[in-house]
Design a protein around this motif. Structure first.
Motif, PDB file in Angstrom:
ATOM      1  N   ASP A 223       5.207  -1.048 -12.325  1.00  0.00           N
ATOM      2  CA  ASP A 223       6.343  -0.509 -11.567  1.00  0.00           C
ATOM      3  C   ASP A 223       5.864   0.031 -10.224  1.00  0.00           C
ATOM      4  N   ASP A 224       6.563  -0.360  -9.139  1.00  0.00           N
ATOM      5  CA  ASP A 224       6.200   0.116  -7.792  1.00  0.00           C
ATOM      6  C   ASP A 224       6.178   1.640  -7.727  1.00  0.00           C
ATOM      7  N   ASN A 225       7.156   2.261  -8.376  1.00  0.00           N
ATOM      8  CA  ASN A 225       7.321   3.712  -8.251  1.00  0.00           C
ATOM      9  C   ASN A 225       6.654   4.478  -9.389  1.00  0.00           C
ATOM     10  N   GLY A 226       5.877   3.811 -10.213  1.00  0.00           N
ATOM     11  CA  GLY A 226       5.234   4.465 -11.341  1.00  0.00           C
ATOM     12  C   GLY A 226       3.855   5.001 -10.988  1.00  0.00           C
ATOM     13  N   PRO A 227       3.172   5.586 -11.952  1.00  0.00           N
ATOM     14  CA  PRO A 227       1.865   6.209 -11.703  1.00  0.00           C
ATOM     15  C   PRO A 227       0.680   5.244 -11.805  1.00  0.00           C
ATOM     16  N   ALA A 267       0.774  -2.666  -7.527  1.00  0.00           N
ATOM     17  CA  ALA A 267       2.212  -2.746  -7.779  1.00  0.00           C
ATOM     18  C   ALA A 267       2.614  -4.217  -7.914  1.00  0.00           C
ATOM     19  N   ARG A 268       3.490  -4.470  -8.863  1.00  0.00           N
ATOM     20  CA  ARG A 268       4.044  -5.795  -9.142  1.00  0.00           C
ATOM     21  C   ARG A 268       3.053  -6.745  -9.808  1.00  0.00           C
ATOM     22  N   HIS A 287       4.236   4.886 -19.483  1.00  0.00           N
ATOM     23  CA  HIS A 287       5.022   5.124 -18.267  1.00  0.00           C
ATOM     24  C   HIS A 287       4.435   4.305 -17.122  1.00  0.00           C
ATOM     25  N   GLY A 288       5.282   3.596 -16.408  1.00  0.00           N
ATOM     26  CA  GLY A 288       4.839   2.808 -15.276  1.00  0.00           C
ATOM     27  C   GLY A 288       4.857   1.313 -15.535  1.00  0.00           C
ATOM     28  N   LYS A 290       7.192  -1.999 -16.847  1.00  0.00           N
ATOM     29  CA  LYS A 290       8.558  -2.456 -17.046  1.00  0.00           C
ATOM     30  C   LYS A 290       8.517  -3.930 -17.464  1.00  0.00           C
TER      31      LYS A 290
END
Length: 588
Positions: A223-227, A267-268, A287-288, A290
């Motif tokens: 996830d781009d916005n994850g940790p 990311a991605r 978490h992070g 998807k």
């Protein structure tokens, strides 16, 4: 020949070519031919539709209900478990497979017999530590041979008997075919007993090859916005999963394999994990991460509602020659393909990119409703399912067998015709609740019935226009004045047609030719009709020639060469035996 005869022959050739070269459903092709012959004026509507009122076709429809009652009550499994026993040697195990399968197939649809035997044999072979590849192809061949022993053994026998009734006023009795069928079972079964072990490979089946069948690939994305972007694989805790491991990373269209634990995540990035179904649940808790392309949503089915289903792709599967992704398999069937086996070997690579073909064995994770929903459909030949939501009602198995026995007895003694006895047996199955009316309807294979009934129009056109007589004249020139040689040529042509099209359609096409040969030679039609019955069923050399051969392809881990190795000599043995016995019993 006049133009009508040439047009009839052209129609037959077009039907054969379309059946062999295209994926168009056989019932569509045969109904199109029926419509063309009617519109062209070669057949009247009554002549074109005569097949739908043929007693043989109607008997097949009713026998579907009888077979359904036996299947729903688990009668075949009940018998199989009692007969298989605990043999200590492979040959004895093969004998315990061949004889019961042949015996049961003499009195019910051999596809049903094989479908019920396969899961029982897989479990039995595993318990006895025997290779399923040594047992499952003999099972299919034994069922085919057993079907030649009685008039109800195969649908082909009933179709040809219906033609005999219509064209020659001859009605065979239940056990008339035993004169040739029993020698075929004894000689063919003896060949399987002596040579199946030597000619078949020692190979594991699809389930045995995939002991890690519940191990499959799960794709997730960073996830781009994850940790996680900027962390290494080890720091992200992706090296210590309990139920899976990170196999590859897909980054900017490039696949990175065997990635070290200090690889930095971006990311991605698409991470490809290999593991058990629980692996996906572990990944959801991190978490992070998807779902990548929504793949993790494949497993939205609660774990305790899942079951493992093994299914062989049939000719009517909608996604043939498409990749799993292109076929929209997940959304269409609400099932996840865990692995695909083809010709006895697991196909490597991403499951979604594999192109699906007839005979592929799929191992799927799905819910319990899948088996109930698709066991009646023609997309798959369902072979094995764990945790079936509708187990057989074994309490009624003896009752179902008693109804079958009563049907055979009434028909064999001449008290009732086969159609009348079958109607009574089908009604008894419903009245005693061996199966419900709704399930009985779903078991009736309308596709097969339409193919058989529509094929009658081709035979009628060839007979009416003189095309059958012309072909018969050619056969007589090749065979000289010898009825036996003519019989051998009719047998050979039927075998070739059976490998190209369905066995029932082959029989219907060959019958008018055989009738013309008999008329021109001034001999009895009966030996030719019997030869057609045997030859149309004697399909041993390819998995696609007969449905039971296709059903054992994946579970037995077979390859095409395995069918040729065992099936070619068996085909020759059956031909020689049949052509030797038939003229002795039914003289020219």
């Amino acid at each position: 020949m006049e133009w009508q005869a040439y047009l009839s022959l052209a129609t037959v050739v077009a039907v054969l070519a379309t059946l062999v070269l295209t994926r168009i459903a056989p019932d569509v092709i045969l109904m199109a031919a029926l419509g063309f012959l009617t519109i062209a004026g070669i057949l009247t509507p009554g002549e074109a539709l005569a097949g739908f009122s043929n007693p043989g076709v109607m008997t097949i429809a009713v026998l579907y209900v009888v077979a359904a009652g036996l299947k729903e009550t688990g009668a075949i499994q009940w018998i199989a478990h009692g007969l298989l026993g605990q043999p200590r040697r492979l040959r004895l195990a093969q004998l315990r497979v061949v004889m019961p399968a042949a015996g049961l197939s003499a009195f019910m649809n051999n596809t049903t017999v094989v479908a019920m035997f396969i899961p029982a044999l897989q479990e039995w072979a595993k318990r006895l530590k025997l290779p399923p590849s040594k047992l499952l192809l003999p099972l299919s061949y034994a069922a085919i041979l057993g079907g030649t022993c009685t008039l109800i053994g195969t649908s082909t026998n009933l179709v040809v008997n219906g033609l005999l009734q219509t064209e020659a006023g001859i009605d065979l009795a239940m056990f008339d075919l035993a004169w040739v069928g029993v020698p075929l079972v004894v000689i063919g079964g003896g060949f399987l007993y002596l040579f199946a072990d030597k000619l078949l490979p020692n190979r594991e089946g699809a389930l045995e090859q995939l002991e890690s069948a519940r191990e499959y690939s799960v794709e997730v994305q960073i996830d781009d916005n994850g940790p996680l972007p900027g962390k290494t694989i080890r720091e992200a805790g992706l090296r210590s999963l309990s139920h899976g491991y990170l196999a590859d990373i897909e980054r900017d269209g490039q696949l990175m394999t065997a990635v070290p634990p200090d690889t930095q995540l971006r990311a991605r990035d698409v991470l490809i994990f290999i593991g058990a179904p629980e692996c996906a649940r572990e990944l959801r808790r991190i978490h992070g991460l998807k779902p990548a392309n929504g793949d993790v949503h494949k497993l939205d089915i609660a774990h305790h509602h899942r079951c493992l289903v093994e299914a062989v792709i049939g000719p009517d599967f909608a996604g043939l020659d498409q990749t799993v992704k292109q076929s929209r398999f997940r959304s269409r069937y609400r099932a996840v393909i865990l692995s695909i086996s083809r010709a006895g070997q697991r196909l490597p690579g991403k499951v979604g990119d594999i192109t699906l073909q007839v005979g592929d064995t799929l191992l799927m994770e799905t819910d319990h409703e899948f088996v109930e929903q698709y066991r009646y459909r023609k997309d798959f030949l369902l072979v094995s399912a764990l945790n079936d939501s509708t187990p057989p009602n074994f309490r009624k198995a003896p009752l179902a067998l008693s109804i079958l026995g009563g049907m055979v007895l009434m028909s064999a003694t001449g008290l009732l015709s086969i159609l009348e006895a079958a109607l009574l047996a089908g009604g008894a199955m419903l009245m005693t609740r061996c199966l419900t009316a709704s399930k009985a309807r779903r078991y009736i294979d309308l596709t097969v019935l339409v193919v058989i009934a529509a094929a009658f129009s081709l035979g009628a056109a060839m007979d009416k226009t003189g095309a059958a007589s012309a072909i018969a004249g050619l056969l007589m020139q090749l065979g000289g004045a010898s009825p036996w040689l003519a019989l051998a040529l009719v047998y050979l042509m039927t075998v070739v047609f059976t490998e190209l099209i369905t066995n029932n359609a082959a029989a219907v096409l060959m019958f008018p030719i055989a009738n013309s040969v008999a008329e021109q030679m001034g001999v009895s039609l009966l030996p030719f009709a019997i030869a057609i019955m045997i030859a149309a069923s004697a399909s041993f050399m390819t998995p696609l020639g007969y449905q039971t051969n296709l059903m054992v392809l994946g579970p037995g881990g077979y390859r095409i060469t395995d069918y040729m190795r065992l099936g070619a000599p068996l085909t020759l043995i059956v031909a020689v035996t049949a052509l030797s016995v038939i003229p002795m019993v039914w003289g020219f």
